[in-house]
Design an enzyme around this catalytic site. Structure first.
Site, PDB file in Angstrom:
ATOM      1  N   HIS A 114      14.729 -42.693  54.060  1.00 11.94           N
ATOM      2  CA  HIS A 114      15.588 -43.415  53.405  1.00 11.94           C
ATOM      3  C   HIS A 114      15.219 -44.896  53.478  1.00 11.94           C
ATOM      4  CE1 HIS A 114      17.870 -43.927  57.675  1.00 11.94           C
ATOM      5  NE2 HIS A 114      17.797 -44.997  57.009  1.00 11.94           N
ATOM      6  N   ASP A 144      14.168 -36.612  56.778  1.00  7.17           N
ATOM      7  CA  ASP A 144      14.016 -37.986  56.584  1.00  7.17           C
ATOM      8  C   ASP A 144      13.007 -38.717  57.442  1.00  7.17           C
ATOM      9  OD1 ASP A 144      15.304 -40.415  55.888  1.00  7.17           O
ATOM     10  OD2 ASP A 144      16.457 -40.736  57.489  1.00  7.17           O
ATOM     11  N   GLY A 215      18.741 -51.617  59.953  1.00 12.03           N
ATOM     12  CA  GLY A 215      17.348 -52.380  60.253  1.00 12.03           C
ATOM     13  C   GLY A 215      16.286 -51.495  61.515  1.00 12.03           C
ATOM     14  N   ASN A 216      17.260 -50.695  62.236  1.00 14.03           N
ATOM     15  CA  ASN A 216      16.864 -49.882  63.330  1.00 14.03           C
ATOM     16  C   ASN A 216      16.315 -48.755  62.944  1.00 14.03           C
ATOM     17  OD1 ASN A 216      19.006 -51.188  65.641  1.00 14.03           O
ATOM     18  ND2 ASN A 216      16.838 -50.919  66.212  1.00 14.03           N
ATOM     19  N   SER A 217      16.681 -48.129  61.617  1.00 14.91           N
ATOM     20  CA  SER A 217      16.291 -46.868  60.929  1.00 14.91           C
ATOM     21  C   SER A 217      14.742 -46.865  61.136  1.00 14.91           C
ATOM     22  CB  SER A 217      16.822 -46.884  59.749  1.00 14.91           C
ATOM     23  OG  SER A 217      18.198 -46.734  59.784  1.00 14.91           O
ATOM     24  N   LEU A 272      14.091 -17.386  55.465  1.00 13.76           N
ATOM     25  CA  LEU A 272      14.841 -16.051  56.098  1.00 13.76           C
ATOM     26  C   LEU A 272      15.377 -15.722  54.286  1.00 13.76           C
ATOM     27  CD1 LEU A 272      16.382 -15.838  59.308  1.00 13.76           C
ATOM     28  CD2 LEU A 272      14.128 -14.837  58.438  1.00 13.76           C
ATOM     29  N   GLY A 273      16.220 -16.529  53.715  1.00 17.38           N
ATOM     30  CA  GLY A 273      16.697 -16.143  52.338  1.00 17.38           C
ATOM     31  C   GLY A 273      18.163 -15.404  52.952  1.00 17.38           C
ATOM     32  N   VAL A 274      18.956 -16.277  53.704  1.00 18.50           N
ATOM     33  CA  VAL A 274      20.156 -15.672  54.292  1.00 18.50           C
ATOM     34  C   VAL A 274      21.340 -17.078  53.882  1.00 18.50           C
ATOM     35  CG1 VAL A 274      19.617 -13.928  55.646  1.00 18.50           C
ATOM     36  CG2 VAL A 274      19.754 -16.120  56.567  1.00 18.50           C
ATOM     37  N   VAL A 275      22.345 -16.571  53.686  1.00 23.20           N
ATOM     38  CA  VAL A 275      23.348 -17.758  53.980  1.00 23.20           C
ATOM     39  C   VAL A 275      24.247 -17.305  55.242  1.00 23.20           C
ATOM     40  CG1 VAL A 275      25.583 -18.509  52.903  1.00 23.20           C
ATOM     41  CG2 VAL A 275      23.758 -18.053  51.521  1.00 23.20           C
ATOM     42  N   ILE A 276      24.365 -18.184  56.125  1.00 26.21           N
ATOM     43  CA  ILE A 276      25.122 -17.737  57.349  1.00 26.21           C
ATOM     44  C   ILE A 276      26.362 -18.645  57.384  1.00 26.21           C
ATOM     45  CG2 ILE A 276      23.032 -17.084  58.471  1.00 26.21           C
ATOM     46  CD1 ILE A 276      22.573 -19.916  59.710  1.00 26.21           C
TER      47      ILE A 276
END
Length: 474
Positions: A114, A144, A215-217, A272-276
């Site tokens: 960012h 990020d 600014g620390n990012s 994996l192809g899952v919704v958890i």
């Protein structure tokens, strides 16, 4: 005064003197050698970007380099002027500010995505105040992390440590450019490890109480050995200022990302192809678990790795390759860290019994949206114990939702369904751990639901599946 009393007072006085001596001898860590050694490799990063002009530059604060929480705060409270009339031909030059650190003598630099996102020009200022133009080698928005390159030889570099070796309570130190004040040093302790933040599924953040500000990012987080253990990335704030909750990307994660960016220009992650979803107390009870733990499988992608392994909706994943899943957010961290094609073993609970499943991890695809079809005529009223009117799903709806069974809610009446927030258009696929294939099956299961015990229901809403729980009173 008795001899015994004098003796007691003498002992107390001695203990007080000993305590004072211990306090006098106790010292906080001396960060001076660490800063002298590490600071030359910490850089200031500024960017320039041409954007359509909304308000005058005098009115427009610089938001581009701020972490998301800061940016949202300022944008929400800053009046937005109209764009330039006449088509927006004029542009203003936005500038942002962040930090970074040199990881190789030939000029590779790590920072936050960012900090440099959408930049037209990236300038790196070294500790001797010389400036170099940087090239973006690659960036990964999911973690990020961004990798930059400047032309140089024998540049100062940081020492890289192991974030896995960090312990909660350990001293850490940050060097960066908060609000443009180059090489500012702040210190604190590790508050927690493996933190999950909203919309940050692939980073087990290091939480600290080190003062981090805009600014620390992108700047480094050091341990007392002078080794980088993290990249300072975000803060939690309700006021727009530092509140004692800072989050850093573990250096182990950042280096894996940067190595892939350097080699391939992109990052590949396990999938994996899952919704958890999280397992709360009521769900744990309904699935026969001793305590709330694991990741509850709410949805499985067709032909995905999980589907091919035999994983089923309603399974609770307790561990992956022997590493326990305490919170559901632990699973994406572990899976994302595996290479596509790797073999893994999952311990699951299915219908109260534990078993192991082997899975070949796939490659995380690009994110996409799924659509949900609405209800169809032909409704039938279920048992009033739940208080819903349901209908069969058409073949087209089942194909669109990629399901083989289920019923769609046409109307929500008074009763448990209303209390747990069900809505018309929701699709019920499982009730009390049983698959629902038809209205008749739904009615049969609903009539036999136990009383005063947590009952689970799997619901599809706008393409997203989740389990909810409720109890039927006597």
């Amino acid at each position: 005064m008795s001899v015994r009393l004098k003796s007691c007072l003498s002992v107390v006085a001695g203990l007080l003197m000993l305590g004072q001596a211990l306090v006098a001898n106790a010292q906080l860590p001396d960060f001076t050698p660490l800063v002298e050694q590490a600071a030359p490799a910490v850089v200031n990063i500024s960017t320039r970007q041409k954007v359509p002009e909304r308000v005058s530059s005098a009115q427009m604060p610089d938001l581009e380099g701020l972490p998301p929480m800061f940016r949202e705060f300022f944008e929400r409270n800053m009046p937005q002027g109209p764009r330039n009339p006449g088509g927006g031909g004029r542009q203003r030059e936005a500038q942002s500010l962040g930090s970074g650190f040199i990881i190789s003598a030939d000029g590779y630099i790590l920072t936050n995505n960012h900090v440099v996102a959408d930049a037209d020009e990236i300038i790196v200022r070294l500790s001797d105040r010389s400036e170099l133009q940087a090239k973006l080698i690659g960036a990964d928005p999911r973690t990020d992390v961004a990798l930059l390159k400047v032309e140089g030889k024998d540049l100062p570099t940081v020492k890289l440590g192991k974030s896995d070796a960090l312990k909660v309570g350990e001293w850490v130190l940050a060097i960066g450019s908060p609000f443009g004040f180059d090489h500012s040093v702040t210190a604190g302790i590790v508050s927690a490890k493996g933190r999950s933040l909203p919309n940050e599924s692939y980073v087990p953040f290091i939480q600290t109480d080190v003062a981090i500000n805009p600014g620390n990012s992108g700047g480094p987080l050091f341990n007392l050995n002078g080794e980088v253990v993290g990249i300072n990335s975000q803060i939690f704030t309700r006021s727009g200022g530092f509140m004692g909750l800072s989050f850093a990307i573990p250096i182990d994660v950042a280096l894996d990302v940067s190595n892939q960016l350097k080699k391939d220009g992109k990052v590949s992650r396990g999938w994996l192809g899952v919704v958890i979803q999280e397992v709360n107390k009521d769900l744990a009870e309904s699935f026969g678990l001793d305590k709330p733990a694991g990741a509850l499988v709410a949805q499985i992608m067709e032909d995905g790795p999980a589907a091919k392994s035999g994983l089923q909706v309603g399974d609770v994943i307790l561990s992956l390759n022997g590493q326990p899943i305490v919170m559901s957010a632990d699973l994406p961290h572990l899976v994302g860290g595996l290479k596509p094609g790797a073999k893994a073993t999952m311990e699951i609970v299915r219908e109260g019994a534990r078993k192991n499943l082997d899975v070949t991890v796939g490659t995380l695809p690009a994110e996409g949206d799924e659509e949900v079809a609405g209800g169809v005529p032909g409704a039938e009223r279920s048992s009033n114990r739940l208080g819903v009117t349901v209908a069969e799903l058409s073949a087209e709806q089942r194909k669109a939702l990629d399901i083989k069974g289920g019923v769609v809610i046409k109307e929500v009446l008074e009763g448990p369904a209303a209390l747990i927030g069900l809505r018309p258009g929701d699709v019920i696929t499982h009730l009390n751990n049983q698959a629902i294939d038809s209205i008749q099956e739904f009615t049969k299961v609903a009539q036999s639901l136990p009383k005063n015990r947590s009952v689970s229901m799997r619901v599809l809403r706008e393409g997203r599946a989740s389990f909810i729980t409720f109890k039927l009173a006597e």
